[in-house]
Write a protein that holds these residues in place. Structure first.
Motif, PDB file in Angstrom:
ATOM      1  N   ALA A   5     -71.905   5.369 -43.447  1.00 40.41           N
ATOM      2  CA  ALA A   5     -71.941   6.600 -42.085  1.00 40.41           C
ATOM      3  C   ALA A   5     -70.494   5.520 -41.571  1.00 40.41           C
ATOM      4  N   ARG A   6     -69.710   6.506 -40.761  1.00 38.29           N
ATOM      5  CA  ARG A   6     -68.937   5.515 -39.665  1.00 38.29           C
ATOM      6  C   ARG A   6     -69.608   6.572 -38.313  1.00 38.29           C
ATOM      7  N   LEU A   7     -69.470   5.456 -37.519  1.00 35.67           N
ATOM      8  CA  LEU A   7     -70.612   5.244 -36.037  1.00 35.67           C
ATOM      9  C   LEU A   7     -69.865   4.556 -35.461  1.00 35.67           C
ATOM     10  N   THR A   8     -68.994   5.702 -34.229  1.00 33.26           N
ATOM     11  CA  THR A   8     -67.797   5.337 -33.190  1.00 33.26           C
ATOM     12  C   THR A   8     -69.566   4.806 -31.942  1.00 33.26           C
ATOM     13  N   VAL A   9     -69.641   3.813 -31.464  1.00 32.50           N
ATOM     14  CA  VAL A   9     -69.862   3.054 -30.323  1.00 32.50           C
ATOM     15  C   VAL A   9     -69.388   3.193 -29.175  1.00 32.50           C
ATOM     16  N   ILE A  10     -69.807   3.949 -28.025  1.00 39.56           N
ATOM     17  CA  ILE A  10     -69.120   3.702 -26.056  1.00 39.56           C
ATOM     18  C   ILE A  10     -69.699   2.566 -25.798  1.00 39.56           C
ATOM     19  N   ASP A  11     -69.779   1.762 -25.290  1.00 39.72           N
ATOM     20  CA  ASP A  11     -70.146   0.648 -24.912  1.00 39.72           C
ATOM     21  C   ASP A  11     -69.597   0.753 -22.921  1.00 39.72           C
ATOM     22  N   PRO A  12     -71.233   0.332 -22.137  1.00 35.05           N
ATOM     23  CA  PRO A  12     -70.817   0.551 -20.993  1.00 35.05           C
ATOM     24  C   PRO A  12     -69.682   0.559 -20.066  1.00 35.05           C
ATOM     25  N   ASP A  13     -68.922   0.254 -20.275  1.00 31.46           N
ATOM     26  CA  ASP A  13     -66.897  -0.148 -19.772  1.00 31.46           C
ATOM     27  C   ASP A  13     -66.661   0.942 -20.687  1.00 31.46           C
TER      28      ASP A  13
END
Length: 216
Positions: free
Chosen positions: A151-159
Motif C-alpha cells: 500500500a502507498r501511504l502519504t505522510v504529512i508531518d507537523p510542518d
C-alpha cells in the motif's frame, strides 16, 4: 500535497475534486473533535475549502460503535462533535462527491474513511491505517481486516511536509518521527464491483482513508 487519486484528473471536474480532497479528523485533548474536507497539506481557509459544503453528514463514532454516531455541529470551516475523553474516533462518508463517469463510461465513486488516534490496535473501517502497538510508529494498512500489501501511504508531518512511502508485503510501514505535533497518514484503494453510492449504482469505488495523531 501529492494527489492520492491523480489518475482521475483527466476525467473532469467532479473526479478532479475527489482526487484532490480528503476527509480527516483533528482532536486536541478534551476539546471537540473537528472534521475537515480539503487538502490536509494546506492551511484550512477561514471559511472552509470551496468543496466543504459537500461534507454534509459524515458518520462519526467512538470505538467500534457505528450504531451510535456522535451528534455533529456545523462551523464555518469544519464540522464539530463533542467526544468521549478516551478511545479513538472513526468516520465514514460515502456521499461527499456524486459518482462520475470513468474512461470506459461506467460510473465510479469515492468513499471516505477517517480515524483520529493510535491507541487502539483493532480496526473498525473498511480501509484503515492501524498501529501495530498502542501509540507506536509502525502501522498496518488493512482492507476489510486483511493486510493490503505494498500500500502507498502519504505522510504529512507537523510542518506540513509530505512524503509517500510504500508498505511491505504485509501492509506494514514504520513512520519516521519528525518532531512533535500532528501527523496525518493517508492511503487509497480501488475496488471493482457494483455498489450503491448517492442513490446510483457504480461499477467501481475508490476508498480513501486518513489517520491523524499527535506526537508528544
Amino acid at each position: 500535497m501529492k494527489k492520492l487519486l491523480a489518475a482521475l484528473l483527466i476525467l473532469g471536474p467532479i473526479a478532479s475534486s475527489a482526487s484532490a480532497h480528503e476527509v480527516w479528523i483533528e482532536r486536541d485533548g478534551n476539546a471537540p473533535a473537528r472534521i475537515y474536507l480539503g487538502e490536509p497539506a494546506e492551511a484550512v481557509p477561514e471559511n472552509g475549502d470551496p468543496e466543504f459544503p459537500k461534507l454534509k453528514s459524515p458518520m462519526l463514532f467512538a470505538g467500534g460503535t457505528r450504531e451510535r454516531p456522535l451528534p455533529l455541529v456545523r462551523r464555518a470551516n469544519h464540522i464539530e462533535a463533542a467526544t468521549p475523553d478516551t478511545g479513538d474516533l472513526r468516520l465514514i462518508d460515502d456521499a461527499v462527491f456524486e459518482p462520475w463517469a470513468g474512461e470506459d463510461g461506467k460510473l465510479q465513486g469515492v468513499v471516505y474513511n477517517a480515524r483520529a488516534g493510535r491507541t487502539e490496535t483493532r480496526h473498525g473501517l473498511d480501509l484503515e491505517i492501524v498501529p501495530l502497538t498502542a501509540n507506536g510508529d509502525s502501522f498496518r494498512v488493512l482492507w476489510q481486516g486483511s493486510p493490503l500489501p505494498n500500500a502507498r501511504l502519504t505522510v504529512i508531518d507537523p510542518d506540513r511536509w509530505a512524503k509517500t512511502h510504500v508498505a511491505n508485503d504485509q501492509g506494514v510501514i514504520t513512520i519516521p518521527a519528525r518532531g512533535k505535533g500532528r501527523y496525518l497518514l493517508s492511503t487509497s484503494h480501488d475496488v471493482a464491483g457494483e455498489r450503491s453510492l448517492a442513490g446510483k449504482t457504480v461499477a467501481s469505488t475508490i476508498f480513501v482513508s486518513t489517520l491523524t495523531y499527535t506526537a508528544p
